[in-house]
Scaffold this motif. Structure first.
Motif, PDB file in Angstrom:
ATOM      1  N   SER A  49       0.964  -1.221  -0.135  1.00 15.32           N
ATOM      2  CA  SER A  49      -0.023  -0.097   0.064  1.00 15.32           C
ATOM      3  C   SER A  49       0.953   1.144  -0.113  1.00 15.32           C
ATOM      4  CB  SER A  49      -0.895  -0.023   1.351  1.00 15.32           C
ATOM      5  OG  SER A  49      -0.293  -0.129   2.144  1.00 15.32           O
ATOM      6  N   THR A  50       1.519   1.207  -1.230  1.00 16.85           N
ATOM      7  CA  THR A  50       2.725   2.330  -1.198  1.00 16.85           C
ATOM      8  C   THR A  50       2.221   3.766  -1.072  1.00 16.85           C
ATOM      9  OG1 THR A  50       3.840   0.923  -3.018  1.00 16.85           O
ATOM     10  CG2 THR A  50       4.527   3.270  -2.622  1.00 16.85           C
ATOM     11  N   PHE A  51       0.824   4.124  -1.580  1.00 15.62           N
ATOM     12  CA  PHE A  51       0.237   5.564  -1.396  1.00 15.62           C
ATOM     13  C   PHE A  51      -0.847   5.421  -0.718  1.00 15.62           C
ATOM     14  CE2 PHE A  51       3.096   5.349  -5.274  1.00 15.62           C
ATOM     15  CZ  PHE A  51       3.550   6.487  -5.096  1.00 15.62           C
ATOM     16  N   LEU A  52      -1.123   6.536  -0.537  1.00 15.63           N
ATOM     17  CA  LEU A  52      -2.667   6.969   0.341  1.00 15.63           C
ATOM     18  C   LEU A  52      -3.460   7.383  -0.868  1.00 15.63           C
ATOM     19  CD1 LEU A  52      -1.586   8.834   3.582  1.00 15.63           C
ATOM     20  CD2 LEU A  52      -2.469   6.595   3.398  1.00 15.63           C
ATOM     21  N   ASP A  53      -4.846   7.468  -0.666  1.00 21.30           N
ATOM     22  CA  ASP A  53      -5.760   7.648  -1.636  1.00 21.30           C
ATOM     23  C   ASP A  53      -5.847   9.169  -2.392  1.00 21.30           C
ATOM     24  OD1 ASP A  53      -7.793   6.192  -3.211  1.00 21.30           O
ATOM     25  OD2 ASP A  53      -9.387   7.799  -2.571  1.00 21.30           O
ATOM     26  N   GLU A  54      -5.069   9.945  -1.614  1.00 21.76           N
ATOM     27  CA  GLU A  54      -4.934  11.380  -2.137  1.00 21.76           C
ATOM     28  C   GLU A  54      -4.038  11.213  -3.301  1.00 21.76           C
ATOM     29  OE1 GLU A  54      -1.480  13.070   0.975  1.00 21.76           O
ATOM     30  OE2 GLU A  54      -3.706  13.031   1.639  1.00 21.76           O
ATOM     31  N   GLY A  75       2.455   2.003 -10.978  1.00 17.64           N
ATOM     32  CA  GLY A  75       2.330   0.662 -10.770  1.00 17.64           C
ATOM     33  C   GLY A  75       2.006   0.173  -9.407  1.00 17.64           C
ATOM     34  N   HIS A  76       1.292   1.012  -8.501  1.00 15.61           N
ATOM     35  CA  HIS A  76       1.188   0.664  -7.287  1.00 15.61           C
ATOM     36  C   HIS A  76      -0.155   0.716  -6.628  1.00 15.61           C
ATOM     37  CE1 HIS A  76       5.242   0.200  -6.125  1.00 15.61           C
ATOM     38  NE2 HIS A  76       5.700   1.163  -6.754  1.00 15.61           N
ATOM     39  N   LEU A  77      -0.583   0.421  -5.546  1.00 17.15           N
ATOM     40  CA  LEU A  77      -1.788   0.240  -4.968  1.00 17.15           C
ATOM     41  C   LEU A  77      -1.724   1.526  -3.862  1.00 17.15           C
ATOM     42  CD1 LEU A  77      -2.545  -3.395  -4.416  1.00 17.15           C
ATOM     43  CD2 LEU A  77      -3.383  -2.060  -6.100  1.00 17.15           C
ATOM     44  N   THR A  78      -3.081   1.832  -3.346  1.00 17.44           N
ATOM     45  CA  THR A  78      -3.148   2.792  -2.266  1.00 17.44           C
ATOM     46  C   THR A  78      -3.757   1.743  -0.930  1.00 17.44           C
ATOM     47  OG1 THR A  78      -5.412   3.094  -2.736  1.00 17.44           O
ATOM     48  CG2 THR A  78      -3.896   4.507  -3.830  1.00 17.44           C
ATOM     49  N   ALA A  79      -3.886   2.460  -0.026  1.00 13.65           N
ATOM     50  CA  ALA A  79      -4.330   1.546   1.231  1.00 13.65           C
ATOM     51  C   ALA A  79      -5.603   1.376   1.045  1.00 13.65           C
ATOM     52  CB  ALA A  79      -3.941   2.479   2.540  1.00 13.65           C
ATOM     53  N   ALA A  80      -6.573   2.414   0.542  1.00 14.04           N
ATOM     54  CA  ALA A  80      -7.834   2.252   0.124  1.00 14.04           C
ATOM     55  C   ALA A  80      -8.189   1.013  -0.694  1.00 14.04           C
ATOM     56  CB  ALA A  80      -8.521   3.587  -0.285  1.00 14.04           C
ATOM     57  N   GLN A 140       8.270   6.704   1.640  1.00 10.40           N
ATOM     58  CA  GLN A 140       8.942   7.347   2.528  1.00 10.40           C
ATOM     59  C   GLN A 140       8.218   8.885   2.622  1.00 10.40           C
ATOM     60  OE1 GLN A 140      10.396   6.780  -0.210  1.00 10.40           O
ATOM     61  NE2 GLN A 140      11.466   8.145  -1.362  1.00 10.40           N
ATOM     62  N   ARG A 141       7.540   9.175   1.731  1.00  8.69           N
ATOM     63  CA  ARG A 141       6.863  10.862   1.861  1.00  8.69           C
ATOM     64  C   ARG A 141       5.700  10.660   2.707  1.00  8.69           C
ATOM     65  NH1 ARG A 141       4.860  11.997  -3.418  1.00  8.69           N
ATOM     66  NH2 ARG A 141       6.242  10.216  -4.146  1.00  8.69           N
ATOM     67  N   TYR A 142       5.203   9.698   3.403  1.00  7.86           N
ATOM     68  CA  TYR A 142       4.157   9.586   4.535  1.00  7.86           C
ATOM     69  C   TYR A 142       4.959   9.476   5.871  1.00  7.86           C
ATOM     70  CZ  TYR A 142       1.219   8.917   0.453  1.00  7.86           C
ATOM     71  OH  TYR A 142       0.807   8.945  -0.820  1.00  7.86           O
TER      72      TYR A 142
END
Length: 304
Positions: free
Chosen positions: A229-234, A243-248, A269-271
């Protein structure tokens, strides 16, 4: 020590942080020890977690980006340094054979451990044994990537009261399980009369990918789903671009697939607020959500 547990060795994505090592996940599954995606520093993380090299029976790589494989040289050389006596099977995308060759022989060492290479070329089962079936599915990343799924065969749970009522005890219980029926006191007792179906446990490992059919196939009915879950939905647009998924998205997959325990990992690492990943996933998924941290130990949920 649990017979079936996930030992988290690293949870960062492209760049490690002060608190998150590059990827690395060790699954202890009875006598099998599967090391998934050992990134840089994995050998030291194994020492910190108390996972000896001799516990590794399979090396499973999803793809050949550095944060998932730069620990391979150290792990492979440690197998020989420790003179691990059993063969270690290596699974990896066949399209990256040149990279595996370089990683396996990245420097001079005295190679005594046996590495059996099993490159991946297609979806489906890749190994079977007393542990169950290990299978793979293609994912949708910037380069060829595979996810892994381990499935224990369904079995039966014996009912002590019914066994006692039928007069079956001791070694006869094992005979009944092997043969399916047993003659006791002039009558035939069938296995179905003294047991109920027991669903086998299922584990899934999903790393770098966009949403695709492979993600859902791997997650289907998993007792424990380890998923990026590399990224958040924002930042969903960034997630899709790289080529990644969000936590949502991970939470939605877990909910639709009937997952029991969802383990989120591979964080950008941005979060700096890990609870945001939990909140996003939990908004879509009603089961247990674990935001993985380095050196966590997560038991595979008990059979239903």
């Amino acid at each position: 020590m649990a017979a079936r547990e996930l030992v988290v060795l690293g949870t960062a994505s492209q760049a490690p942080t002060r608190t998150r090592n590059h990827n690395g996940y060790f699954l202890r599954w009875d006598a099998e020890g599967l090391l998934f995606d050992p990134g840089e520093g994995t050998q030291r993380q194994m020492l910190r977690a108390g996972v000896p090299s001799s516990a590794i029976t399979r090396l499973c790589l999803s793809h050949f980006h550095g944060d998932h494989v730069l620990g391979v040289p150290g792990v492979v050389q440690r197998l020989s340094l420790d003179k691990v006596p059993h063969p270690v099977v290596a699974h990896y995308p066949a399209s990256g054979q040149v990279f595996f060759d370089r990683l396996r022989h990245a420097s001079v060492f005295h190679e005594v451990a046996e590495i059996q290479e099993r490159p991946l070329t297609a979806d489906g089962p890749i190994a079977e044994g007393s542990f169950g079936t290990l299978e793979v599915r293609r994912l949708d990343h910037l380069i060829e990537s595979f996810g892994y799924r381990l499935v224990e065969p369904d079995g039966r749970r014996m009912l002590p009261d019914e066994l006692a009522r039928a007069g079956i005890a001791g070694p006869d219980v094992g005979r009944l399980q092997r043969e399916g029926e047993l003659s006791v006191g002039g009558r035939t007792v069938r296995l179905e009369e003294v047991s109920v179906p027991r669903r086998g446990q299922r584990f899934a490992f999903v790393m770098d990918t966009r949403l695709c059919d492979g993600v859902h196939a791997l997650a289907d009915g998993a007792d424990l789903l380890v998923i990026e879950s590399t990224f958040l939905d924002e930042d969903a647009d960034l997630a899709h671009r790289y080529g990644h998924l969000t936590a949502a998205q991970a939470g939605a997959v877990a909910e639709s697939a009937g997952v029991r325990c969802l383990v989120l990992t591979h964080f950008s690492q941005r979060y700096v607020e890990p609870e945001r990943f939990r909140d996003e996933a939990a908004a879509a998924f009603g089961g247990d959500v674990v935001v993985a941290a380095d050196l966590d130990r997560i038991a595979v949920p008990s059979r239903r």
